[in-house]
Design a protein around this motif. Structure first.
Motif, short mmCIF file in Angstrom:
data_model
loop_
_atom_site.label_atom_id
_atom_site.label_comp_id
_atom_site.label_asym_id
_atom_site.label_seq_id
_atom_site.Cartn_x
_atom_site.Cartn_y
_atom_site.Cartn_z
N SER A 1 38.96 -58.77 -23.02
CA SER A 1 39.10 -60.20 -22.76
C SER A 1 40.57 -60.62 -22.77
O SER A 1 41.01 -61.38 -21.90
CB SER A 1 38.32 -61.00 -23.81
N PRO A 61 30.63 -60.00 -27.80
CA PRO A 61 30.31 -60.29 -26.39
C PRO A 61 29.86 -59.03 -25.67
O PRO A 61 30.29 -57.92 -25.99
CB PRO A 61 31.64 -60.80 -25.82
N SER A 66 34.61 -65.32 -23.56
CA SER A 66 34.30 -64.16 -24.39
C SER A 66 34.96 -64.26 -25.75
O SER A 66 34.38 -63.90 -26.78
CB SER A 66 34.76 -62.88 -23.69
N SER A 91 30.71 -58.89 -19.74
CA SER A 91 31.47 -60.15 -19.68
C SER A 91 32.96 -59.88 -19.56
O SER A 91 33.65 -60.46 -18.72
CB SER A 91 31.19 -60.99 -20.94
#
Length: 590
Positions: A390, A464, A367, A468
């Motif tokens: 992330s 992203p 990501s 994700s």
């Protein structure tokens, strides 16, 4: 692992073992029948069904007295083939299902079939289901040839994932992986052929009762062990691992690191503790653990020197693989026979914890790469503000690997440390603690850059998809909370083992690990301090500067040695030496 005697017939819930293999295989065939436009829908239909089957196997195991059996065609071995599942199988089946679900969610947007490019998405989803089928076959396979076939299916499904993006470098990495894995396959198959020629069967339970120490048997054990080490990428047989991750998509790296290497490791456990109980010997077990210690040292030092975030995680995989092999001398007594199921449980739990945490870290890195357009460690300053999910997933996955409670790795580490104290093998306790400090070091390197104040505002080249980050975060949380699961139903873990992790002793261990990790960052990481150079930092460098230069020189030497070991000639020599040394140690013990 498996009970001493096989069940005489298929158990009541044995059909679930067949379904765990048939469902993903049916998904592969259905994907080919419906074409590339429907492949993602097929995968998303198979994933929940396959996961439900893994859960059903776990629920059915206690009712089956800890063993599920299915005899294919109702023919018992040696005429027929048996599928068997014990507690270790259930743990790995469940781990695989969890990682597959998260990776599928992560890849839903990246590998969406389109008119412009339908080949890569089609290949990814088909290969994902094929890997799932191969891994489930490994976890429930009851004879060595079935395991060989499943291992080859796993290899031939994993290799294309490496080159999914195309390009000369990724194709070269895929070929390197394929050729070295085939060398391992040849060694394993040679050992299997030798055992069949002597004993007339490859069924694990029948072999365990017929085997006796002999030249052919020990040679077969050495060949098969070395072949499996090559497929697991244990140091110094890690020729293929770093290049395979360098250009592979994040979802592919998560599968390769989290699951694929666990297949050959699980077969090695079956070989040593079911097929050959007591035959390899104590010295050979110490040798495997020594290779694991080498993996921890080399993998961690080289990880600290990587410029790219993805390669840092790849080398940390090499280091974490080493952890899995520390259990071998702790599980065996001085005569080479299985003495401690607790050490064995610690190794399997470490494998499950590593699978979820490392998959989460690779997905998080993916990501970050999508958002920034690169994964240079020195170029991610301030990314925590732009991509908080992330960075949080990466941090929690790293914390889980560090062995901070209540993670699965903390429980696994505690089980192994208790065995080092019981057996008096203090040197492996030193390795375990040192490995935790190294893990802390390379996690701190990444987080210190990601959380640092950026010189200018972060501009994402592409945002992203939120799913994700959530997929990576879910996996990281799973690994972090594994220590709270009541594992004693499936693994030989003493009741209340998790409660020993809390208290003042746990805080002291955490403090020592963090302090040691921070020290290693200062001494071994060549990258500039992300927060700038303060007066205190200048004073510290004036004191430890000469020693730090020595440490950096040592790190450079280790990195050069790693480059040498990953040459084909060196890898071939290492493969031969490992085979000869294992054979010599096994012969010496018998």
């Amino acid at each position: 692992m498996l009970p001493a005697a096989p069940a005489p017939a298929t158990t009541a819930s044995g059909f679930l073992l067949v379904l765990s293999i048939v469902v993903p295989v049916a998904g592969v065939l259905l994907a080919f029948a419906l074409g590339d436009r429907r492949v993602r829908q097929v995968a998303f239909a198979v994933v929940p069904v396959g996961s439900a089957i893994a859960v059903a196997v776990g629920l059915a195991l206690p009712a089956g007295d800890g063993l599920l059996v299915y005899l294919l065609g109702a023919w018992a071995p040696p005429l027929g083939v048996a599928l068997r599942a014990d507690g270790f199988s259930v743990v790995m089946l469940a781990t695989t299902a969890i990682v597959i679900c998260a990776v599928a969610l992560f890849a839903a947007t990246e590998f969406r079939p389109s008119a412009a490019d339908a080949r890569a998405p089609f290949a990814f989803w088909v290969l994902l289901l094929a890997i799932w089928a191969a891994l489930n076959t490994i976890f429930v396979g009851g004879d060595l040839f079935t395991l060989y076939v499943a291992l080859e299916l796993l290899t031939f499904a994993a290799v294309p994932l490496v080159s999914l993006r195309g390009g000369a470098e990724t194709l070269q990495a895929a070929l390197r992986y394929l050729l070295f894995a085939l060398l391992g396959s040849i060694l394993y198959l040679m050992g299997t052929a030798l055992l069949y020629g002597v004993y007339g069967t490859l069924d694990i339970e029948l072999l365990s009762r017929r085997l006796s120490g002999g030249v052919v048997t020990l040679l077969a054990a050495a060949l098969m062990t070395t072949g499996l080490l090559a497929k697991t990428a244990l140091f110094p047989l890690h020729l293929w691992l770093p290049p395979a991750h360098a250009g592979a998509p994040a979802a592919a790296s998560a599968i390769l690191s989290g699951l694929v290497v666990k297949g050959s490791f699980f077969i090695l456990l079956r070989l040593w503790f079911n097929v050959l109980p007591g035959l390899p010997g104590y010295a050979a077990a110490q040798f495997l653990a020594a290779l694991g210690a080498g993996a921890i040292l080399v993998g961690s030092i080289v990880a600290l020197r990587q410029e790219r975030l993805k390669l840092l995680v790849a080398y940390s995989t090499l280091a974490q693989i080493g952890y899995l092999f520390l259990m071998f001398p702790l599980a065996l007594d001085s005569s080479g026979r299985l003495e401690s199921g607790q050490a064995l449980a610690g190794g399997v739990l470490q494998a499950a914890s590593h699978a979820t945490a490392k998959a989460a870290m690779f997905l998080a890195v993916g990501s970050i790469y999508v958002g920034l357009g690169h994964d240079r460690i020195t170029g991610i300053r301030g990314v925590a503000r732009a991509l908080p999910l992330s960075v949080m997933a990466f941090g929690l996955g790293g914390i889980a690997l560090m062995g901070i409670q209540p993670s699965g790795a903390s429980l696994a580490k505690e089980l192994l440390l208790e065995e080092t104290a019981r057996t008096g093998q203090w040197w492996w306790a030193v390795v375990l603690h040192t490995g935790g400090m190294f893990t802390t070091a390379y996690v701190l390197v990444v987080l210190s850059h990601a959380l640092a104040r950026p010189d200018q505002s972060i501009v994402l080249v592409r945002t992203p998809h939120r799913s994700s980050g959530l997929a990576a975060l879910a996996l990281a949380l799973c690994s972090l909370l594994l220590g709270l699961v009541p594992w004693d139903t499936f693994l030989p873990i003493p009741p209340g083992a998790a409660s020993k992790l809390s208290g003042f002793g746990g805080l002291v261990k955490l403090g020592v690990t963090m302090l040691g990790g921070g020290t290693l960052v200062i001494l071994l990481s060549p990258w500039p301090r992300p927060g700038g150079i303060s007066a205190g930092w200048k004073t510290l460098m004036s004191i430890i500067g000469p020693f730090r230069r020595v440490c950096l020189g040592f790190g450079s030497l280790v990195e050069w040695g790693d480059d040498v070991l990953r040459q084909w000639s060196s890898a071939g020599i290492s493969l031969l030496l490992c085979t000869l040394l294992l054979a010599a140690l096994m012969f010496g013990a018998n």
